[in-house]
Design a protein around this motif. Structure first.
Motif, PDB file in Angstrom:
ATOM      1  N   UNK A 184      14.947  14.716 140.086  1.00 47.44           N
ATOM      2  CA  UNK A 184      15.584  13.415 139.939  1.00 47.44           C
ATOM      3  C   UNK A 184      14.945  12.659 138.777  1.00 47.44           C
ATOM      4  N   UNK A 185      15.724  11.725 138.233  1.00 50.72           N
ATOM      5  CA  UNK A 185      15.157  10.863 137.189  1.00 50.72           C
ATOM      6  C   UNK A 185      14.297   9.794 137.845  1.00 50.72           C
ATOM      7  N   UNK A 186      13.126   9.571 137.279  1.00 45.36           N
ATOM      8  CA  UNK A 186      12.206   8.560 137.818  1.00 45.36           C
ATOM      9  C   UNK A 186      12.228   7.268 137.007  1.00 45.36           C
ATOM     10  N   UNK A 187      12.949   7.262 135.905  1.00 44.22           N
ATOM     11  CA  UNK A 187      13.120   6.046 135.101  1.00 44.22           C
ATOM     12  C   UNK A 187      14.603   5.841 134.837  1.00 44.22           C
ATOM     13  N   UNK A 188      14.974   4.609 134.548  1.00 44.83           N
ATOM     14  CA  UNK A 188      16.361   4.313 134.188  1.00 44.83           C
ATOM     15  C   UNK A 188      16.705   4.988 132.868  1.00 44.83           C
ATOM     16  N   UNK A 189      17.894   5.554 132.791  1.00 41.92           N
ATOM     17  CA  UNK A 189      18.312   6.219 131.551  1.00 41.92           C
ATOM     18  C   UNK A 189      18.649   5.162 130.502  1.00 41.92           C
ATOM     19  N   UNK A 190      17.991   5.241 129.360  1.00 41.23           N
ATOM     20  CA  UNK A 190      18.182   4.250 128.299  1.00 41.23           C
ATOM     21  C   UNK A 190      18.105   4.928 126.933  1.00 41.23           C
ATOM     22  N   UNK A 191      18.391   4.145 125.899  1.00 38.94           N
ATOM     23  CA  UNK A 191      18.210   4.621 124.527  1.00 38.94           C
ATOM     24  C   UNK A 191      19.430   5.236 123.888  1.00 38.94           C
ATOM     25  N   UNK A 192      20.506   5.432 124.654  1.00 38.61           N
ATOM     26  CA  UNK A 192      21.723   5.981 124.059  1.00 38.61           C
ATOM     27  C   UNK A 192      22.411   4.948 123.182  1.00 38.61           C
ATOM     28  N   UNK A 193      22.925   5.365 122.052  1.00 39.75           N
ATOM     29  CA  UNK A 193      23.603   4.441 121.134  1.00 39.75           C
ATOM     30  C   UNK A 193      24.735   5.166 120.426  1.00 39.75           C
ATOM     31  N   UNK A 194      25.795   4.412 120.111  1.00 38.36           N
ATOM     32  CA  UNK A 194      26.904   4.979 119.349  1.00 38.36           C
ATOM     33  C   UNK A 194      26.501   5.106 117.884  1.00 38.36           C
ATOM     34  N   UNK A 195      27.326   5.769 117.111  1.00 34.45           N
ATOM     35  CA  UNK A 195      27.063   5.900 115.682  1.00 34.45           C
ATOM     36  C   UNK A 195      26.875   4.521 115.061  1.00 34.45           C
ATOM     37  N   UNK A 196      25.970   4.419 114.110  1.00 32.45           N
ATOM     38  CA  UNK A 196      25.656   3.150 113.470  1.00 32.45           C
ATOM     39  C   UNK A 196      26.916   2.496 112.910  1.00 32.45           C
ATOM     40  N   UNK A 197      27.128   1.226 113.249  1.00 40.43           N
ATOM     41  CA  UNK A 197      28.324   0.551 112.761  1.00 40.43           C
ATOM     42  C   UNK A 197      28.135   0.076 111.318  1.00 40.43           C
ATOM     43  N   UNK A 198      29.230  -0.397 110.723  1.00 38.78           N
ATOM     44  CA  UNK A 198      29.201  -0.775 109.309  1.00 38.78           C
ATOM     45  C   UNK A 198      28.210  -1.899 109.030  1.00 38.78           C
ATOM     46  N   UNK A 199      28.180  -2.926 109.911  1.00 42.59           N
ATOM     47  CA  UNK A 199      27.305  -4.077 109.670  1.00 42.59           C
ATOM     48  C   UNK A 199      25.837  -3.664 109.669  1.00 42.59           C
ATOM     49  N   UNK A 200      25.438  -2.864 110.657  1.00 44.84           N
ATOM     50  CA  UNK A 200      24.040  -2.429 110.733  1.00 44.84           C
ATOM     51  C   UNK A 200      23.698  -1.481 109.585  1.00 44.84           C
ATOM     52  N   UNK A 201      24.661  -0.621 109.235  1.00 44.98           N
ATOM     53  CA  UNK A 201      24.433   0.331 108.142  1.00 44.98           C
ATOM     54  C   UNK A 201      24.228  -0.406 106.823  1.00 44.98           C
ATOM     55  N   UNK A 202      25.070  -1.421 106.572  1.00 50.34           N
ATOM     56  CA  UNK A 202      24.938  -2.191 105.337  1.00 50.34           C
ATOM     57  C   UNK A 202      23.612  -2.945 105.304  1.00 50.34           C
ATOM     58  N   UNK A 203      23.216  -3.529 106.443  1.00 52.54           N
ATOM     59  CA  UNK A 203      21.950  -4.257 106.497  1.00 52.54           C
ATOM     60  C   UNK A 203      20.777  -3.319 106.205  1.00 52.54           C
ATOM     61  N   UNK A 204      20.850  -2.107 106.738  1.00 53.27           N
ATOM     62  CA  UNK A 204      19.779  -1.140 106.499  1.00 53.27           C
ATOM     63  C   UNK A 204      19.788  -0.671 105.041  1.00 53.27           C
ATOM     64  N   UNK A 205      20.963  -0.605 104.431  1.00 52.36           N
ATOM     65  CA  UNK A 205      21.034  -0.288 102.999  1.00 52.36           C
ATOM     66  C   UNK A 205      20.235  -1.299 102.190  1.00 52.36           C
ATOM     67  N   UNK A 206      20.438  -2.576 102.488  1.00 51.75           N
ATOM     68  CA  UNK A 206      19.721  -3.622 101.765  1.00 51.75           C
ATOM     69  C   UNK A 206      18.221  -3.510 102.002  1.00 51.75           C
ATOM     70  N   UNK A 207      17.850  -3.245 103.246  1.00 48.32           N
ATOM     71  CA  UNK A 207      16.427  -3.147 103.567  1.00 48.32           C
ATOM     72  C   UNK A 207      15.786  -1.911 102.942  1.00 48.32           C
ATOM     73  N   UNK A 208      16.609  -0.903 102.624  1.00 48.13           N
ATOM     74  CA  UNK A 208      16.065   0.340 102.081  1.00 48.13           C
ATOM     75  C   UNK A 208      15.386   0.131 100.734  1.00 48.13           C
ATOM     76  N   UNK A 209      15.768  -0.935 100.009  1.00 47.93           N
ATOM     77  CA  UNK A 209      15.153  -1.174  98.707  1.00 47.93           C
ATOM     78  C   UNK A 209      13.655  -1.426  98.841  1.00 47.93           C
ATOM     79  N   UNK A 210      13.242  -1.938 100.003  1.00 46.03           N
ATOM     80  CA  UNK A 210      11.818  -2.171 100.245  1.00 46.03           C
ATOM     81  C   UNK A 210      11.047  -0.869 100.423  1.00 46.03           C
ATOM     82  N   UNK A 211      11.762   0.209 100.785  1.00 45.66           N
ATOM     83  CA  UNK A 211      11.082   1.467 101.094  1.00 45.66           C
ATOM     84  C   UNK A 211      10.588   2.186  99.851  1.00 45.66           C
ATOM     85  N   UNK A 212      10.979   1.715  98.659  1.00 47.72           N
ATOM     86  CA  UNK A 212      10.482   2.352  97.440  1.00 47.72           C
ATOM     87  C   UNK A 212       8.985   2.117  97.258  1.00 47.72           C
ATOM     88  N   UNK A 213       8.474   1.079  97.926  1.00 50.91           N
ATOM     89  CA  UNK A 213       7.060   0.756  97.810  1.00 50.91           C
ATOM     90  C   UNK A 213       6.299   1.277  99.015  1.00 50.91           C
TER      91      UNK A 213
END
Length: 383
Positions: A184-213
């Motif tokens: 049996x599961x001893x913890x609640x099942x969590x962490x499942x997520x749908x494919x990244x949506x456009x808004x989150x993907x675009x926000x991460x694109x912008x944040x990716x510029x910081x990863x060059x450093x």
């Protein structure tokens, strides 16, 4: 709390039918007036020329709308779907995060202790209802003399479908292992997520510029943490002391992260090409700050909407507020936004006893105490 930058809307072409038709009429009249003897020509409403121009104006508008849409698809902020995917090469060529499966800890029991270790194979399947099925992610060794062992299992179907199953709900074995008794599961099942949506993907694109450093900028840690899983909704990175980086993670639907997700993020942030040698990075869940809701709303007599409809909308507005309030770290507990939501639902007035305004630190998140939530309909009042 960090402020979100806003951008002006972009318009490449005029698409207003009246303006385009007016311009076409003016141009047609000008061209006709160049003909000797027709210097005072006017294009009157109802004339064949006017009807034809109106028809042509509609075609021009439709073509302009298509051109406008195509132009905006070349701007990441407006692009959607595969068009946004194709613009990823402008931002370090990052990829949209795929759907991720829900995970939980499973306890596998054997009928009695054995003089030797018992192996539960990797990929052992346990199902909830025959459709939602989990499988173990690694081989489990139940050591000699013990009667059970714990192992991580993940849903075979990526996405949110496997989330929020309570401990003990996933317990039907599919692949029976040696000396099987129960699982049996001893913890609640969590962490499942749908494919990244456009808004989150675009926000991460912008944040990716910081990863060059790799000099340790805060936004770089935020970007790399969000890139681990589409289940990650919010990340806060602070430096309480020189050389120390405190990263807090919140999952979708205001869910606290599992140990599996925290471990994955910690491994990603400690990679040689991410973390400066002098930084010590710790990853953990945000500290929860509980708040309560206790309010009474009143509806107006002779309102255009019925009292029952307004009450339904008011209770939905409270849920919208809860979702907004608990979905981001560092978001102050703000009863003014709750009142705004309720007024927008059509109530006449609202008395909010709880919550009271509370400042939330950027590594903490507001969490509702649902057991004490009290939303009352105070009845109908005259205007």
């Amino acid at each position: 709390m960090s402020s979100e930058r806003t951008y002006p809307d972009i318009k490449f072409l005029e698409t207003d039918t009246e303006i385009i038709e007016s311009n076409m009429i003016a141009l047609y009249e000008y061209l006709v007036q160049q003909t000797p003897g027709r210097e005072h020509y006017k294009c009157y409403p109802g004339s064949p020329e006017r009807v034809f121009i109106a028809w042509m104006a509609e075609i021009v508008v439709q073509q302009r709308i298509l051109i406008e849409d195509t132009a905006k698809k070349n701007v990441p902020r407006y692009a959607e779907g595969e068009y946004l995917d194709s613009l990823a090469e402008l931002f370090k060529d990052i990829e949209r995060l795929p759907a991720t499966p829900a995970v939980a800890t499973f306890r596998c029991y054997i009928s009695e202790a054995q003089p030797q270790s018992v192996i539960v194979p990797q990929g052992t399947r346990i199902t909830f209802d025959g459709n939602i099925t989990f499988e173990t992610t690694e081989e489990l060794e139940i050591k000699a003399g013990q009667t059970y062992g714990d192992v991580t299992g993940q849903c075979q179907t990526p996405g949110t479908v496997g989330n929020n199953l309570a401990p003990g709900q996933v317990k039907e074995i599919v692949d029976v292992y040696d000396y099987y008794l129960k699982v049996e599961n001893t913890t609640t099942t969590t962490g499942g997520a749908e494919e990244e949506n456009d808004a989150d993907y675009y926000e991460r694109m912008r944040e990716s510029m910081e990863s060059f450093s790799t000099a340790g900028p805060v936004n770089s840690y935020i970007y790399h943490a969000k890139s681990v899983s589409a289940a990650v909704a919010d990340v806060a990175a602070t430096s309480p002391e020189p050389g120390e980086v405190d990263v807090r993670v919140l999952l979708q639907d205001s869910t606290q992260p599992t140990e599996t997700v925290l471990k994955q993020i910690e491994e990603a942030l400690n990679a040689d090409d991410v973390r400066p040698l002098t930084d010590v990075v710790t990853v953990s869940a945000p500290e929860a700050v509980e708040f309560e809701i206790d309010l009474t709303f009143y509806t107006q007599r002779n309102s255009q909407a019925s009292s029952s409809v307004i009450e339904e909308d008011a209770r939905a507005a409270v849920e919208n507020y809860i979702s907004w309030q608990t979905s981001k770290m560092g978001r102050d507990i703000n009863p003014s936004y709750l009142i705004q939501q309720l007024m927008g639902a059509g109530v006449k007035r609202v008395e909010v006893r709880k919550p009271v305004f509370t400042t939330i630190e950027e590594t903490k998140v507001a969490t509702l105490k649902r057991s004490t939530m009290n939303v009352l309909n105070g009845g109908v009042e005259d205007a």
